[in-house]
Design a protein around this motif. Structure first.
Motif, mmCIF file in Angstrom:
data_model
loop_
_atom_site.group_PDB
_atom_site.id
_atom_site.type_symbol
_atom_site.label_atom_id
_atom_site.label_comp_id
_atom_site.label_asym_id
_atom_site.label_seq_id
_atom_site.Cartn_x
_atom_site.Cartn_y
_atom_site.Cartn_z
ATOM 1 N N VAL A 127 7.661 0.522 12.854
ATOM 2 C CA VAL A 127 8.654 1.593 12.749
ATOM 3 C C VAL A 127 10.035 0.980 12.536
ATOM 4 C CG1 VAL A 127 9.717 3.545 13.930
ATOM 5 C CG2 VAL A 127 7.273 3.103 14.219
ATOM 6 N N ASN A 128 10.717 1.445 11.505
ATOM 7 C CA ASN A 128 12.070 0.996 11.209
ATOM 8 C C ASN A 128 13.027 1.765 12.123
ATOM 9 O OD1 ASN A 128 14.721 1.048 10.089
ATOM 10 N ND2 ASN A 128 13.898 0.445 8.108
ATOM 11 N N PRO A 129 13.782 1.069 13.007
ATOM 12 C CA PRO A 129 14.660 1.778 13.948
ATOM 13 C C PRO A 129 15.756 2.600 13.279
ATOM 14 C CG PRO A 129 14.868 -0.613 14.204
ATOM 15 C CD PRO A 129 13.806 -0.370 13.190
ATOM 16 N N VAL A 130 16.272 2.152 12.152
ATOM 17 C CA VAL A 130 17.311 2.907 11.443
ATOM 18 C C VAL A 130 16.714 4.211 10.915
ATOM 19 C CG1 VAL A 130 18.873 2.920 9.453
ATOM 20 C CG2 VAL A 130 18.626 0.842 10.841
ATOM 21 N N LEU A 131 15.559 4.109 10.299
ATOM 22 C CA LEU A 131 14.883 5.293 9.782
ATOM 23 C C LEU A 131 14.477 6.225 10.923
ATOM 24 C CD1 LEU A 131 13.896 6.693 7.241
ATOM 25 C CD2 LEU A 131 11.772 5.386 7.422
ATOM 26 N N PHE A 132 14.028 5.671 12.024
ATOM 27 C CA PHE A 132 13.652 6.483 13.186
ATOM 28 C C PHE A 132 14.846 7.303 13.672
ATOM 29 C CE2 PHE A 132 13.258 7.251 17.728
ATOM 30 C CZ PHE A 132 12.012 7.860 17.794
ATOM 31 N N ASN A 133 16.017 6.678 13.745
ATOM 32 C CA ASN A 133 17.218 7.397 14.195
ATOM 33 C C ASN A 133 17.639 8.463 13.198
ATOM 34 O OD1 ASN A 133 18.145 6.567 16.820
ATOM 35 N ND2 ASN A 133 18.243 4.519 15.932
ATOM 36 N N LEU A 159 17.848 13.998 30.731
ATOM 37 C CA LEU A 159 17.259 13.553 29.476
ATOM 38 C C LEU A 159 18.308 13.547 28.369
ATOM 39 C CD1 LEU A 159 14.306 12.991 28.223
ATOM 40 C CD2 LEU A 159 14.650 15.240 27.200
ATOM 41 N N ARG A 160 18.348 12.450 27.603
ATOM 42 C CA ARG A 160 19.265 12.342 26.478
ATOM 43 C C ARG A 160 18.585 11.622 25.322
ATOM 44 N NH1 ARG A 160 21.292 15.104 29.663
ATOM 45 N NH2 ARG A 160 23.474 15.383 30.210
ATOM 46 N N ARG A 161 19.329 11.399 24.271
ATOM 47 C CA ARG A 161 18.815 10.797 23.041
ATOM 48 C C ARG A 161 18.058 9.499 23.298
ATOM 49 N NH1 ARG A 161 20.377 11.301 17.601
ATOM 50 N NH2 ARG A 161 19.562 9.595 16.383
ATOM 51 N N GLU A 162 18.595 8.637 24.119
ATOM 52 C CA GLU A 162 17.947 7.338 24.348
ATOM 53 C C GLU A 162 16.547 7.484 24.951
ATOM 54 O OE1 GLU A 162 20.827 8.018 27.826
ATOM 55 O OE2 GLU A 162 21.022 8.073 25.649
ATOM 56 N N ASP A 163 16.255 8.646 25.503
ATOM 57 C CA ASP A 163 14.929 8.903 26.063
ATOM 58 C C ASP A 163 13.939 9.396 25.011
ATOM 59 O OD1 ASP A 163 15.721 8.364 28.828
ATOM 60 O OD2 ASP A 163 16.893 10.206 28.630
ATOM 61 N N ASP A 164 14.444 9.857 23.881
ATOM 62 C CA ASP A 164 13.599 10.355 22.792
ATOM 63 C C ASP A 164 13.270 9.209 21.841
ATOM 64 O OD1 ASP A 164 13.497 13.011 23.631
ATOM 65 O OD2 ASP A 164 15.349 13.513 22.587
ATOM 66 N N THR A 165 12.391 8.356 22.258
ATOM 67 C CA THR A 165 12.062 7.191 21.455
ATOM 68 C C THR A 165 10.599 6.835 21.616
ATOM 69 O OG1 THR A 165 12.801 4.959 20.867
ATOM 70 C CG2 THR A 165 12.700 5.490 23.231
ATOM 71 N N LEU A 166 10.223 5.792 20.952
ATOM 72 C CA LEU A 166 8.874 5.257 21.057
ATOM 73 C C LEU A 166 8.914 4.001 21.912
ATOM 74 C CD1 LEU A 166 7.963 5.473 17.257
ATOM 75 C CD2 LEU A 166 7.158 6.986 19.072
ATOM 76 N N PRO A 167 7.780 3.564 22.421
ATOM 77 C CA PRO A 167 7.764 2.278 23.127
ATOM 78 C C PRO A 167 8.268 1.163 22.201
ATOM 79 C CG PRO A 167 5.723 3.468 23.502
ATOM 80 C CD PRO A 167 6.490 4.232 22.452
ATOM 81 N N LYS A 168 8.997 0.220 22.748
ATOM 82 C CA LYS A 168 9.628 -0.858 21.962
ATOM 83 C C LYS A 168 8.635 -1.609 21.089
ATOM 84 C CE LYS A 168 13.380 -1.406 25.165
ATOM 85 N NZ LYS A 168 14.056 -2.219 26.155
ATOM 86 N N ILE A 169 7.403 -1.693 21.524
ATOM 87 C CA ILE A 169 6.381 -2.429 20.778
ATOM 88 C C ILE A 169 6.197 -1.874 19.360
ATOM 89 C CG2 ILE A 169 4.403 -1.083 21.579
ATOM 90 C CD1 ILE A 169 4.284 -4.841 21.488
ATOM 91 N N TYR A 170 6.423 -0.555 19.177
ATOM 92 C CA TYR A 170 6.270 0.061 17.861
ATOM 93 C C TYR A 170 7.333 -0.412 16.870
ATOM 94 C CZ TYR A 170 2.791 3.310 19.640
ATOM 95 O OH TYR A 170 1.662 3.853 20.175
ATOM 96 N N PHE A 171 8.470 -0.867 17.392
ATOM 97 C CA PHE A 171 9.554 -1.341 16.538
ATOM 98 C C PHE A 171 9.446 -2.843 16.278
ATOM 99 C CE2 PHE A 171 11.306 2.373 18.783
ATOM 100 C CZ PHE A 171 11.670 3.146 17.703
#
Length: 122
Positions: A68-74, A45-57
């Motif tokens: 969801v704003n991907p920059v703000l999410f990161n 498990l790494r950072r790329e796994d800690d996300t939301l489904p792409k549909i939310y972005f």
């Protein structure tokens, strides 16, 4: 309902027969969270796994929700990792693991090349 750490500490104390206060309860919880995270990191498990489904972005949700704003999410993820005591990849740091009494976990992650290997004293 249990709505305070004091009540939860009292409940755990009564259930286990151990005298546990709020600070000890927090220490136990942090130890569990970091041990589970280290186990999952060990499994890949790494950072790329800690996300939301792409549909939310991508998709505009039904108001009042917002896309969801991907920059703000990161940025939020960076802050979450910082508060947890994890590095930018979501791996618990040496300091965090040692604070939780999980030195042996740090050594294991080091041997696996996940964290810098700890220098073991002979």
């Amino acid at each position: 309902p249990i709505n305070s750490r004091t009540q939860l500490a009292e409940l755990v104390s009564n259930a286990t027969g151990m005298d546990i206060n709020e600070d000890e309860l927090t220490t136990i919880a942090n130890r569990i969270v970091n041990l589970v995270r280290a186990y999952n990191v060990r499994r890949g498990l790494r950072r790329e796994d800690d996300t939301l489904p792409k549909i939310y972005f991508k998709r505009d949700p039904v108001p009042p929700r917002q896309k969801v704003n991907p920059v703000l999410f990161n940025q939020w993820l960076d802050r979450f990792y910082e508060l947890r005591g994890w590095n930018k990849e979501g791996v618990p740091t040496k300091e965090t693991l040692e604070k939780c009494g999980l030195d042996y976990v740090y050594e294991d992650l080091g041997k696996r090349g996940i964290l810098p290997e700890r220098v073991l004293k002979s």
